[in-house]
Design a protein around this motif. Structure first.
Motif, mmCIF file in Angstrom:
data_model
loop_
_atom_site.group_PDB
_atom_site.id
_atom_site.type_symbol
_atom_site.label_atom_id
_atom_site.label_comp_id
_atom_site.label_asym_id
_atom_site.label_seq_id
_atom_site.Cartn_x
_atom_site.Cartn_y
_atom_site.Cartn_z
ATOM 1 N N GLY A 14 0.795 -1.228 0.000
ATOM 2 C CA GLY A 14 0.000 0.000 0.000
ATOM 3 C C GLY A 14 0.820 1.267 0.000
ATOM 4 O O GLY A 14 0.270 2.360 -0.197
ATOM 5 N N GLU A 15 2.140 1.153 0.221
ATOM 6 C CA GLU A 15 3.009 2.328 0.254
ATOM 7 C C GLU A 15 3.903 2.438 -0.982
ATOM 8 O O GLU A 15 4.758 3.326 -1.053
ATOM 9 C CB GLU A 15 3.871 2.289 1.519
ATOM 10 N N LEU A 16 3.718 1.528 -1.951
ATOM 11 C CA LEU A 16 4.527 1.587 -3.164
ATOM 12 C C LEU A 16 4.296 2.894 -3.907
ATOM 13 O O LEU A 16 3.162 3.351 -4.074
ATOM 14 C CB LEU A 16 4.178 0.417 -4.080
ATOM 15 N N MET A 17 5.382 3.504 -4.373
ATOM 16 C CA MET A 17 5.311 4.777 -5.086
ATOM 17 C C MET A 17 5.656 4.556 -6.553
ATOM 18 O O MET A 17 6.794 4.192 -6.881
ATOM 19 C CB MET A 17 6.256 5.796 -4.447
ATOM 20 N N PRO A 18 4.696 4.763 -7.461
ATOM 21 C CA PRO A 18 4.929 4.475 -8.881
ATOM 22 C C PRO A 18 5.606 5.619 -9.619
ATOM 23 O O PRO A 18 5.582 6.778 -9.183
ATOM 24 C CB PRO A 18 3.507 4.274 -9.411
ATOM 25 N N HIS A 51 11.111 6.681 -7.929
ATOM 26 C CA HIS A 51 11.364 6.559 -6.492
ATOM 27 C C HIS A 51 11.949 5.181 -6.197
ATOM 28 O O HIS A 51 11.461 4.165 -6.704
ATOM 29 C CB HIS A 51 10.065 6.740 -5.701
ATOM 30 N N VAL A 52 12.989 5.135 -5.379
ATOM 31 C CA VAL A 52 13.607 3.888 -4.955
ATOM 32 C C VAL A 52 13.311 3.698 -3.469
ATOM 33 O O VAL A 52 13.675 4.543 -2.647
ATOM 34 C CB VAL A 52 15.131 3.892 -5.200
ATOM 35 N N HIS A 53 12.673 2.598 -3.105
ATOM 36 C CA HIS A 53 12.272 2.392 -1.716
ATOM 37 C C HIS A 53 13.444 1.969 -0.835
ATOM 38 O O HIS A 53 13.638 2.521 0.247
ATOM 39 C CB HIS A 53 11.155 1.348 -1.660
#
Length: 322
Positions: A14-18, A51-53
């Motif tokens: 749910g926190e993935l940033m595309p 964005h790189v997590h």
């Protein structure tokens, strides 16, 4: 390790940033609704907006692609390993110079170790937004991607130019190639003729494993999916096994290498000295080497996950019959 420290190693679905401008076909009709996710490592994005997590790599990269129905990823080739499993939806993978040499349809949980050195693409053929998770070989997976010539040409018609530095420039936004950067060259016809065009019959048995088969094979112990002695025999720079409810016996586990846990179905409880965490489908958890832990489904019902383990193999397949 405290729960807070562990949470920093977990990327929640749910926190993935595309990134919607990750690749050269970001403006090309039919491919302009793609979302690219870089979860662990720098991945293969061509956009500075990606964005790189988690930047530290365990010997491989983890990413994902999200697409609405009828959206496709354009034809490209890799010199390092590229493995996908379907988290959500129904997907068609196709390959060859024009995408017509072969194809396979993957359902949720299926995994595809795409052979290196062939053009490949994929599209969401389901009815809802779909997501596929990716494992890419090596710490630096960005240097091994080459686009089919028609992809570069189509992109230029829609305002995107790829420089030889691997970066995209959007002429619709007034961007230009720097004076010291030339446009990415397309492959010559001589090189194109050398790229293999394997059929579906050649590829599917050796490179595709089905979720339902893996559920059966992992009934009493983890199923070794990708390894030199795995179901899909290969040495891509990592190993992948498949874990279901009956695979683990409630015993403490420890690996001498880095491990990434990627749940497919169900909720999994991860316990270690110092805390616990629950992993859900679509989450990605990076465990350090020599980390003792317990792993078990936290609820009744179907439960499965892929476990990716780093090793000393090179970052590309060494076994193939193509």
């Amino acid at each position: 390790m405290t729960p807070t420290e562990m949470e920093a190693r977990i990327v929640r679905y749910g926190e993935l940033m595309p990134c919607k401008t990750a690749f050269i076909d970001a403006h090309t009709p039919g491919s302009d609704q793609k979302e690219n996710f870089t979860i662990i490592g720098g991945g293969v994005s061509e956009s500075a907006d990606q964005h790189v997590h988690i930047r530290d790599t365990p010997g491989f990269n983890i990413g994902a692609a999200g697409q609405p129905p009828k959206c496709r990823n354009s034809l490209h080739t890799h010199t390092t390993a590229e493995v996908f499993f379907v988290l959500k939806g129904r997907w068609r993978f196709f390959w060859g110079r024009w995408g017509t040499a072969g194809e396979v349809t993957l359902e949720e949980g299926d995994i595809f170790n795409i052979p290196t050195g062939i053009f490949r693409g994929f599209e969401n053929i389901g009815t809802d937004y779909g997501m596929i998770m990716a494992v890419l070989g090596g710490d630096d997976a960005g240097g091994g991607v080459t686009w089919a010539p028609q992809v570069i040409e189509d992109a230029a018609d829609h305002g995107l130019v790829l420089g030889e530095n691997g970066r995209l420039y959007d002429t619709k936004q007034g961007q230009e190639l720097p004076d010291n950067v030339a446009p990415m060259k397309t492959l010559t016809e001589d090189l194109l003729e050398r790229i293999p065009e394997p059929t579906s019959t050649e590829v599917i048995p050796q490179y595709v494993a089905r979720y339902l088969d893996l559920m059966g094979l992992s009934r009493n112990a983890p199923a070794k999916v990708i390894a030199e002695d795995g179901i899909l025999r290969d040495k891509p720079g990592f190993e992948i096994d498949f874990v279901s409810r009956g695979s683990l016996k409630g015993e403490e586990i420890e690996f001498q290498d880095n491990v990434v846990l990627m749940p497919v179905r169900g909720h999994w409880k991860l316990e270690w000295e110092g805390g616990s965490a629950t992993l859900n489908p679509g989450d990605t958890c990076l465990l350090p080497a020599n980390f003792k832990h317990l792993l078990a489904p936290s609820m009744t019902g179907e439960a499965s996950l892929y476990r990716i383990i780093s090793n000393d193999d090179p970052a590309g397949p060494t076994w193939t019959n193509l």
